[in-house]
Motif scaffolding. Structure first.
Motif, PDB file in Angstrom:
ATOM      1  N   ASN A  24       0.818  -1.226   0.000  1.00 38.54           N
ATOM      2  CA  ASN A  24       0.000   0.000   0.000  1.00 38.54           C
ATOM      3  C   ASN A  24       0.846   1.269   0.000  1.00 38.54           C
ATOM      4  O   ASN A  24       0.478   2.254   0.610  1.00 38.54           O
ATOM      5  CB  ASN A  24      -0.968   0.046   1.207  1.00 38.54           C
ATOM      6  CG  ASN A  24      -1.788  -1.223   1.296  1.00 38.54           C
ATOM      7  OD1 ASN A  24      -2.224  -1.769   0.258  1.00 38.54           O
ATOM      8  ND2 ASN A  24      -1.998  -1.711   2.511  1.00 38.54           N
ATOM      9  N   GLY A  26       2.026   3.010  -2.792  1.00 33.88           N
ATOM     10  CA  GLY A  26       1.596   3.964  -3.815  1.00 33.88           C
ATOM     11  C   GLY A  26       2.783   4.675  -4.419  1.00 33.88           C
ATOM     12  O   GLY A  26       3.744   4.044  -4.817  1.00 33.88           O
ATOM     13  N   SER A  31      -0.919   5.267 -10.469  1.00 38.66           N
ATOM     14  CA  SER A  31      -2.060   5.327  -9.539  1.00 38.66           C
ATOM     15  C   SER A  31      -2.328   6.776  -9.137  1.00 38.66           C
ATOM     16  O   SER A  31      -1.491   7.652  -9.334  1.00 38.66           O
ATOM     17  CB  SER A  31      -1.787   4.447  -8.317  1.00 38.66           C
ATOM     18  OG  SER A  31      -0.659   4.947  -7.632  1.00 38.66           O
ATOM     19  N   ASP A  32      -3.492   6.953  -8.493  1.00 36.59           N
ATOM     20  CA  ASP A  32      -3.870   8.303  -8.048  1.00 36.59           C
ATOM     21  C   ASP A  32      -3.592   8.421  -6.559  1.00 36.59           C
ATOM     22  O   ASP A  32      -3.959   7.550  -5.785  1.00 36.59           O
ATOM     23  CB  ASP A  32      -5.379   8.514  -8.305  1.00 36.59           C
ATOM     24  CG  ASP A  32      -5.829   9.895  -7.898  1.00 36.59           C
ATOM     25  OD1 ASP A  32      -5.722  10.808  -8.729  1.00 36.59           O
ATOM     26  OD2 ASP A  32      -6.223  10.052  -6.700  1.00 36.59           O
ATOM     27  N   LEU A  35      -7.161   8.586  -4.620  1.00 36.80           N
ATOM     28  CA  LEU A  35      -8.025   7.411  -4.763  1.00 36.80           C
ATOM     29  C   LEU A  35      -7.300   6.130  -4.339  1.00 36.80           C
ATOM     30  O   LEU A  35      -7.902   5.219  -3.770  1.00 36.80           O
ATOM     31  CB  LEU A  35      -8.511   7.297  -6.218  1.00 36.80           C
ATOM     32  CG  LEU A  35      -9.373   8.480  -6.691  1.00 36.80           C
ATOM     33  CD1 LEU A  35      -9.716   8.361  -8.186  1.00 36.80           C
ATOM     34  CD2 LEU A  35     -10.689   8.537  -5.889  1.00 36.80           C
ATOM     35  N   SER A  36      -6.021   6.089  -4.608  1.00 39.06           N
ATOM     36  CA  SER A  36      -5.272   4.860  -4.248  1.00 39.06           C
ATOM     37  C   SER A  36      -4.653   4.944  -2.843  1.00 39.06           C
ATOM     38  O   SER A  36      -3.916   4.057  -2.419  1.00 39.06           O
ATOM     39  CB  SER A  36      -4.174   4.601  -5.258  1.00 39.06           C
ATOM     40  OG  SER A  36      -4.708   4.439  -6.540  1.00 39.06           O
ATOM     41  N   HIS A  37      -4.937   6.039  -2.161  1.00 36.20           N
ATOM     42  CA  HIS A  37      -4.474   6.227  -0.772  1.00 36.20           C
ATOM     43  C   HIS A  37      -2.974   5.953  -0.605  1.00 36.20           C
ATOM     44  O   HIS A  37      -2.538   5.034   0.058  1.00 36.20           O
ATOM     45  CB  HIS A  37      -5.259   5.336   0.213  1.00 36.20           C
ATOM     46  CG  HIS A  37      -6.733   5.573   0.150  1.00 36.20           C
ATOM     47  ND1 HIS A  37      -7.350   6.737   0.583  1.00 36.20           N
ATOM     48  CD2 HIS A  37      -7.744   4.800  -0.349  1.00 36.20           C
ATOM     49  CE1 HIS A  37      -8.640   6.676   0.372  1.00 36.20           C
ATOM     50  NE2 HIS A  37      -8.931   5.497  -0.214  1.00 36.20           N
ATOM     51  N   TRP A  38      -2.160   6.819  -1.301  1.00 44.59           N
ATOM     52  CA  TRP A  38      -0.703   6.686  -1.134  1.00 44.59           C
ATOM     53  C   TRP A  38      -0.357   6.862   0.340  1.00 44.59           C
ATOM     54  O   TRP A  38      -0.997   7.646   1.060  1.00 44.59           O
ATOM     55  CB  TRP A  38       0.014   7.785  -1.946  1.00 44.59           C
ATOM     56  CG  TRP A  38       0.010   7.588  -3.436  1.00 44.59           C
ATOM     57  CD1 TRP A  38      -0.668   6.654  -4.139  1.00 44.59           C
ATOM     58  CD2 TRP A  38       0.711   8.409  -4.362  1.00 44.59           C
ATOM     59  NE1 TRP A  38      -0.443   6.790  -5.466  1.00 44.59           N
ATOM     60  CE2 TRP A  38       0.419   7.878  -5.645  1.00 44.59           C
ATOM     61  CE3 TRP A  38       1.555   9.523  -4.267  1.00 44.59           C
ATOM     62  CZ2 TRP A  38       0.949   8.450  -6.813  1.00 44.59           C
ATOM     63  CZ3 TRP A  38       2.068  10.058  -5.433  1.00 44.59           C
ATOM     64  CH2 TRP A  38       1.778   9.508  -6.699  1.00 44.59           C
ATOM     65  N   ASN A  47     -11.569  14.184  -2.824  1.00 44.67           N
ATOM     66  CA  ASN A  47     -10.431  13.415  -3.355  1.00 44.67           C
ATOM     67  C   ASN A  47      -9.876  14.009  -4.658  1.00 44.67           C
ATOM     68  O   ASN A  47      -9.450  13.308  -5.549  1.00 44.67           O
ATOM     69  CB  ASN A  47     -10.837  11.947  -3.628  1.00 44.67           C
ATOM     70  CG  ASN A  47     -10.760  11.118  -2.349  1.00 44.67           C
ATOM     71  OD1 ASN A  47     -10.068  11.493  -1.407  1.00 44.67           O
ATOM     72  ND2 ASN A  47     -11.479  10.009  -2.335  1.00 44.67           N
TER      73      ASN A  47
END
Ligand SMILES: Nc1ncnc2c1ncn2[C@@H]1O[C@H](COP(=O)(O)OP(=O)(O)OP(=O)(O)O)[C@@H](O)[C@H]1O
Length: 482
Positions: A24, A26, A31-32, A35-38, A47
């Motif tokens: 997780n 990121g 990825s975003d 939205l991808s919760h870096w 968001n």
């Protein structure tokens, strides 16, 4: 997309590539961030916009820095970095300059003594704590650890860097600061005391050992000197005792004195040659004496006597004195006193040996043996005739007068003590002469040698006395006949 690119670029620069495997995580272009919760990224409610980036407790420095073995310069100043400095910093031995000043770093500094090439270390204005580690202060050009929370003593005793480099850590103490370090604790004193007393005890033991060694050496030297003094004069070598076989080469039993001497502990000393000119002992060593074949020829009250076939088969006599508790010095004195006695009737001692265990006196061998045995007739079955006995007696009389011994007095004492067997010719007794008659005659003879002239009998009186002695004996023989 520009934001995503900027963020990925930032992370790439900060910790190149290594965090990608973290679940997780990121932080990539595919990825975003919202939205991808870096990891560490928070966005607004919709968001759409990145609002906060919090990358706490990730030990970026810790994980990465240890791989940079050839890292020379590390400038992390003015970044608001917080947390501990990695211990692996001390493994980066190629580091030349470190600047971590003006951050919020805390904890202890790693041990920097292995970073021997370091020229500058700047860590001022942080929250670093603990004791300052050892740096190679001699080489450092710049050094500043001011305004931290260090404690204890400044390890720099070179004085290369002044108070300015250390101020701002109130508990820090040292020569360069006005804050002198407190005296070492008592425990340390006790520790020192124990160490010093240990040294003192060790020193004492060594001293005692040296003294013992010295005394032992002196004792040996005394032996040696006894040997060497006289022997230097005569050219006798000092030598150590060596192993001796249990039987001599000639097959005769090795003498008892040599066996015991060797078994008593391998001592060493020379035979001391006195002034008597017996050539064979010159140059003879004690071990030669021990090796020589020997036979027991007599025992006296004070020890045994051995005939020793010395170098070239020449016969010597060794008297082994038993149980004489006498110091070496005293023994030596006595031997030299005996050596000064010069008398035709006194057999000189030619050499002696003295150690704790053994005292030996060496004489020239006398072919004719003992006068005592000769008089007693027990020597080689030889019986001495009366004329020879008289000759010996006269010779002894002369010898004794020189020594102020009165033969008459001695005969008187013998008669009084009824030890007449000592003075009568054994041959007369063997021939059957009456001992009683001989004692009677001896008494008459003794009257004739009275000191006082007036008390000596005249010749007619002597004849009367002898006649009456004869008649008396005849009477007693007649009365005893059946
Ligand atoms: N130099 C010598 N040569 C030949 N025989 C010797 C010699 N010295 C001693 N002996 C022999 O050894 C015997 C013992 O001698 P030693 O000197 O021990 O007698 P001692 O005077 O009675 O001893 P001590 O004084 O111990 O009582 C003598 O009787 C003699 O037969």
């Amino acid at each position: 997309d520009d934001v995503i690119e900027a963020l990925v670029d930032f992370m790439q620069k900060l910790v190149p590539g290594t965090m990608q495997n973290k679940p997780n995580w990121g932080w990539n272009m595919s990825s975003d961030p919202c939205l991808s919760h870096w990891h560490g990224v928070t966005c607004d409610k919709s968001n759409q916009t990145v609002k906060n980036i919090v990358l706490e407790h990730l030990n970026f420095l810790q994980q990465e820095i240890s791989n940079c073995k050839r890292l020379k310069l590390l400038y992390l100043n003015q970044n608001h970095f917080s947390g501990n400095l990695p211990d692996s910093l001390s493994d980066l031995t190629s580091l030349v300059r470190i600047d971590i000043s003006n951050n919020e770093l805390s904890g202890n500094l790693p041990d920097m003594s292995r970073n021997t090439g370091l020229l500058s270390f700047l860590a001022q204005n942080n929250r670093l704590t603990g004791q300052l580690p050892n740096f190679n202060y001699q080489l450092l050009e710049d050094f500043d650890v001011s305004n931290n929370d260090f404690t204890g003593q400044i390890p720099d005793d070179t004085g290369r860097f002044g108070a300015k480099s250390f101020t701002g850590s109130p508990p820090l103490c040292g020569k360069v600061l006005s804050n002198a370090c407190p005296q070492k604790k008592k425990k340390k004193d006790l520790h020192d005391l124990l160490i010093y007393s240990g040294y003192a005890i060790l020193g004492l033991i060594v001293l005692v050992l040296i003294v013992l060694l010295f005394l032992n050496k002196k004792e040996n030297l005394e032996d040696y000197e006894i040997g060497s003094n006289a022997s230097t004069k005569k050219g006798v070598n000092s030598t150590k005792d060596s192993g001796i076989s249990s039987e001599s080469k000639t097959g005769q039993m090795r003498s008892e004195f040599s066996t015991t001497s060797v078994e008593n502990g391998g001592f060493s000393a020379s035979l001391v040659v006195l002034s008597s000119p017996v050539e064979v002992v010159n140059g003879m060593r004690f071990e030669d004496l021990l090796r020589a074949p020997a036979e027991l020829i007599g025992r006296g009250k004070h020890g045994s006597v051995y005939k020793v076939h010395a170098n070239g088969g020449i016969a010597l006599v060794v008297k082994r004195i038993k149980d004489w508790e006498i110091s070496r010095v005293e023994f030596k004195k006595r031997m030299h006193r005996i050596d000064q006695v010069r008398h035709p009737k006194v057999l000189p001692v030619v050499a002696y040996y003295c150690s704790k265990q053994e005292k030996l006196m060496v004489y020239d061998f006398q072919q004719n043996g003992s006068l005592f045995k000769l008089l007693q007739g027990s020597q080689n079955g030889q019986i001495l005739d009366w004329g020879s006995r008289l000759n010996i007696a006269f010779a002894d009389r002369e010898a004794c007068s020189e020594n102020e011994v009165d033969l008459a007095k001695w005969v008187n004492s013998v008669v009084k003590g009824e030890w007449t067997g000592e003075v009568f010719d054994k041959a007369l007794v063997v021939e059957g002469a009456s001992e009683e008659r001989m004692v009677g005659l001896l008494r008459i003879a003794l009257k004739c040698i009275n000191d006082s002239h007036d008390l000596r009998p005249g010749m007619d009186q002597v004849v009367t006395m002898i006649v009456s002695l004869k008649e008396e004996e005849e009477r007693s023989m007649a009365s005893s006949d059946p």
